[in-house]
Motif scaffolding. Structure first.
Motif, PDB file in Angstrom:
ATOM      1  N   ILE A  44       0.774   4.870  11.247  1.00 16.05           N
ATOM      2  CA  ILE A  44       0.970   4.907   9.794  1.00 16.05           C
ATOM      3  C   ILE A  44       2.412   5.290   9.513  1.00 16.05           C
ATOM      4  CG2 ILE A  44       0.324   6.100   7.662  1.00 16.05           C
ATOM      5  CD1 ILE A  44      -2.504   6.415   8.877  1.00 16.05           C
ATOM      6  N   GLN A  45       3.054   4.528   8.636  1.00 14.02           N
ATOM      7  CA  GLN A  45       4.445   4.808   8.272  1.00 14.02           C
ATOM      8  C   GLN A  45       4.563   5.535   6.938  1.00 14.02           C
ATOM      9  OE1 GLN A  45       6.060   0.719   8.660  1.00 14.02           O
ATOM     10  NE2 GLN A  45       7.398   1.609  10.189  1.00 14.02           N
ATOM     11  N   GLU A  46       3.683   5.223   5.994  1.00  9.19           N
ATOM     12  CA  GLU A  46       3.799   5.845   4.678  1.00  9.19           C
ATOM     13  C   GLU A  46       2.427   6.158   4.103  1.00  9.19           C
ATOM     14  OE1 GLU A  46       6.719   5.101   1.086  1.00  9.19           O
ATOM     15  OE2 GLU A  46       5.145   3.586   1.086  1.00  9.19           O
ATOM     16  N   VAL A  47       2.317   7.349   3.520  1.00 12.46           N
ATOM     17  CA  VAL A  47       1.114   7.768   2.806  1.00 12.46           C
ATOM     18  C   VAL A  47       1.552   8.157   1.395  1.00 12.46           C
ATOM     19  CG1 VAL A  47      -0.814   9.395   2.740  1.00 12.46           C
ATOM     20  CG2 VAL A  47       0.127   8.686   4.943  1.00 12.46           C
ATOM     21  N   VAL A  48       0.834   7.649   0.388  1.00 11.45           N
ATOM     22  CA  VAL A  48       1.182   7.924  -1.007  1.00 11.45           C
ATOM     23  C   VAL A  48      -0.070   8.382  -1.744  1.00 11.45           C
ATOM     24  CG1 VAL A  48       2.035   6.927  -3.171  1.00 11.45           C
ATOM     25  CG2 VAL A  48       3.010   6.178  -1.000  1.00 11.45           C
ATOM     26  N   CYS A  49       0.076   9.449  -2.531  1.00  6.41           N
ATOM     27  CA  CYS A  49      -1.013   9.922  -3.377  1.00  6.41           C
ATOM     28  C   CYS A  49      -0.558   9.861  -4.831  1.00  6.41           C
ATOM     29  CB  CYS A  49      -1.411  11.354  -3.016  1.00  6.41           C
ATOM     30  SG  CYS A  49      -2.819  11.953  -3.991  1.00  6.41           S
ATOM     31  N   LYS A  50      -1.435   9.313  -5.685  1.00  4.55           N
ATOM     32  CA  LYS A  50      -1.135   9.211  -7.116  1.00  4.55           C
ATOM     33  C   LYS A  50      -2.236   9.870  -7.931  1.00  4.55           C
ATOM     34  CE  LYS A  50       1.642   5.061  -6.926  1.00  4.55           C
ATOM     35  NZ  LYS A  50       1.924   3.768  -7.538  1.00  4.55           N
ATOM     36  N   HIS A  51      -1.796  10.522  -8.997  1.00  2.00           N
ATOM     37  CA  HIS A  51      -2.697  11.100  -9.995  1.00  2.00           C
ATOM     38  C   HIS A  51      -2.373  10.346 -11.278  1.00  2.00           C
ATOM     39  CE1 HIS A  51      -3.416  14.335 -13.154  1.00  2.00           C
ATOM     40  NE2 HIS A  51      -4.615  13.987 -12.738  1.00  2.00           N
ATOM     41  N   GLY A  52      -3.266   9.459 -11.684  1.00  2.00           N
ATOM     42  CA  GLY A  52      -2.960   8.568 -12.795  1.00  2.00           C
ATOM     43  C   GLY A  52      -1.844   7.622 -12.366  1.00  2.00           C
ATOM     44  N   ASP A  53      -0.792   7.524 -13.187  1.00  2.00           N
ATOM     45  CA  ASP A  53       0.349   6.672 -12.855  1.00  2.00           C
ATOM     46  C   ASP A  53       1.448   7.432 -12.119  1.00  2.00           C
ATOM     47  OD1 ASP A  53      -0.860   4.535 -14.091  1.00  2.00           O
ATOM     48  OD2 ASP A  53       0.128   4.857 -16.019  1.00  2.00           O
ATOM     49  N   LYS A  54       1.256   8.726 -11.915  1.00  3.92           N
ATOM     50  CA  LYS A  54       2.295   9.573 -11.331  1.00  3.92           C
ATOM     51  C   LYS A  54       2.093   9.759  -9.828  1.00  3.92           C
ATOM     52  CE  LYS A  54       4.225  14.223 -11.762  1.00  3.92           C
ATOM     53  NZ  LYS A  54       4.038  15.546 -12.343  1.00  3.92           N
ATOM     54  N   THR A  55       3.137   9.507  -9.044  1.00  8.09           N
ATOM     55  CA  THR A  55       3.096   9.773  -7.604  1.00  8.09           C
ATOM     56  C   THR A  55       3.290  11.270  -7.399  1.00  8.09           C
ATOM     57  OG1 THR A  55       3.961   7.597  -7.056  1.00  8.09           O
ATOM     58  CG2 THR A  55       4.183   9.296  -5.370  1.00  8.09           C
ATOM     59  N   VAL A  56       2.306  11.917  -6.776  1.00 10.70           N
ATOM     60  CA  VAL A  56       2.375  13.368  -6.576  1.00 10.70           C
ATOM     61  C   VAL A  56       2.752  13.741  -5.142  1.00 10.70           C
ATOM     62  CG1 VAL A  56       0.829  13.950  -8.472  1.00 10.70           C
ATOM     63  CG2 VAL A  56      -0.123  13.531  -6.202  1.00 10.70           C
ATOM     64  N   MET A  57       2.679  12.765  -4.205  1.00 15.66           N
ATOM     65  CA  MET A  57       3.049  13.036  -2.816  1.00 15.66           C
ATOM     66  C   MET A  57       3.345  11.728  -2.113  1.00 15.66           C
ATOM     67  SD  MET A  57       2.163  13.178   0.689  1.00 15.66           S
ATOM     68  CE  MET A  57       0.580  12.427   0.583  1.00 15.66           C
ATOM     69  N   THR A  58       4.458  11.720  -1.364  1.00 15.20           N
ATOM     70  CA  THR A  58       4.785  10.607  -0.481  1.00 15.20           C
ATOM     71  C   THR A  58       5.167  11.204   0.865  1.00 15.20           C
ATOM     72  OG1 THR A  58       5.628   9.266  -2.307  1.00 15.20           O
ATOM     73  CG2 THR A  58       6.288   8.610  -0.093  1.00 15.20           C
ATOM     74  N   ALA A  59       4.575  10.681   1.933  1.00  9.54           N
ATOM     75  CA  ALA A  59       4.886  11.157   3.282  1.00  9.54           C
ATOM     76  C   ALA A  59       5.353   9.977   4.123  1.00  9.54           C
ATOM     77  CB  ALA A  59       3.656  11.794   3.919  1.00  9.54           C
ATOM     78  N   GLN A  60       6.440  10.168   4.840  1.00 11.30           N
ATOM     79  CA  GLN A  60       6.940   9.176   5.786  1.00 11.30           C
ATOM     80  C   GLN A  60       6.547   9.658   7.175  1.00 11.30           C
ATOM     81  OE1 GLN A  60       8.537   6.358   4.686  1.00 11.30           O
ATOM     82  NE2 GLN A  60       8.181   7.145   2.620  1.00 11.30           N
ATOM     83  N   TRP A  61       5.683   8.910   7.852  1.00 16.13           N
ATOM     84  CA  TRP A  61       5.179   9.305   9.159  1.00 16.13           C
ATOM     85  C   TRP A  61       5.749   8.422  10.254  1.00 16.13           C
ATOM     86  CZ3 TRP A  61      -0.807  10.155   8.315  1.00 16.13           C
ATOM     87  CH2 TRP A  61      -1.000  11.319   7.586  1.00 16.13           C
ATOM     88  N   GLY A  62       5.611   8.883  11.481  1.00 15.53           N
ATOM     89  CA  GLY A  62       6.055   8.126  12.645  1.00 15.53           C
ATOM     90  C   GLY A  62       5.016   8.210  13.748  1.00 15.53           C
ATOM     91  N   ALA A  63       5.410   7.837  14.929  1.00 15.69           N
ATOM     92  CA  ALA A  63       4.504   7.760  16.072  1.00 15.69           C
ATOM     93  C   ALA A  63       4.021   9.129  16.554  1.00 15.69           C
ATOM     94  CB  ALA A  63       5.189   7.022  17.219  1.00 15.69           C
TER      95      ALA A  63
END
Length: 103
Positions: A44-63
């Motif tokens: 997984i390279q990217e995980v995004v969490c949204k509450h409504g239209d607002k992004t509340v968390m973005t994570a950049q992952w690697g191996a």
């Protein structure tokens, strides 16, 4: 069936998200015991969490993230009944998403 199991709970103006993602998370350095060939990287390279239209968390992952990763985080806001969504994209272009109601 979604690869994401997620719970969302609000308390005192803060929402806690807990998620378990089913994914092999291969580093690309491991070898297949039977063939001796390297297992291709698949993570997984990217995980995004949204509450409504607002992004509340973005994570950049690697191996380096483990197989079937568990993710827990908090954000300010969110009320019981609101919906949050969590999505991921991997290095092979696969993706998945899930929604949960805040309790």
């Amino acid at each position: 069936m979604s690869s994401i199991k997620m719970l969302a709970k609000a308390s005192g103006g803060v929402t806690t998200i807990k998620a378990l993602i089913s994914h092999p998370m291969e580093t690309g350095t491991r070898k297949d015991k039977k063939t001796g060939q390297k297992i291709p990287a698949h993570f997984i390279q990217e995980v995004v969490c949204k509450h409504g239209d607002k992004t509340v968390m973005t994570a950049q992952w690697g191996a380096a993230i483990s197989k079937n990763p568990y993710l827990s985080f908090k954000f300010k806001g969110g009320n019981a009944g609101d919906t949050v969504s969590l999505s991921w994209t991997d290095n092979k272009g696969n993706s998945d998403s899930s929604e949960a109601a805040i309790s």
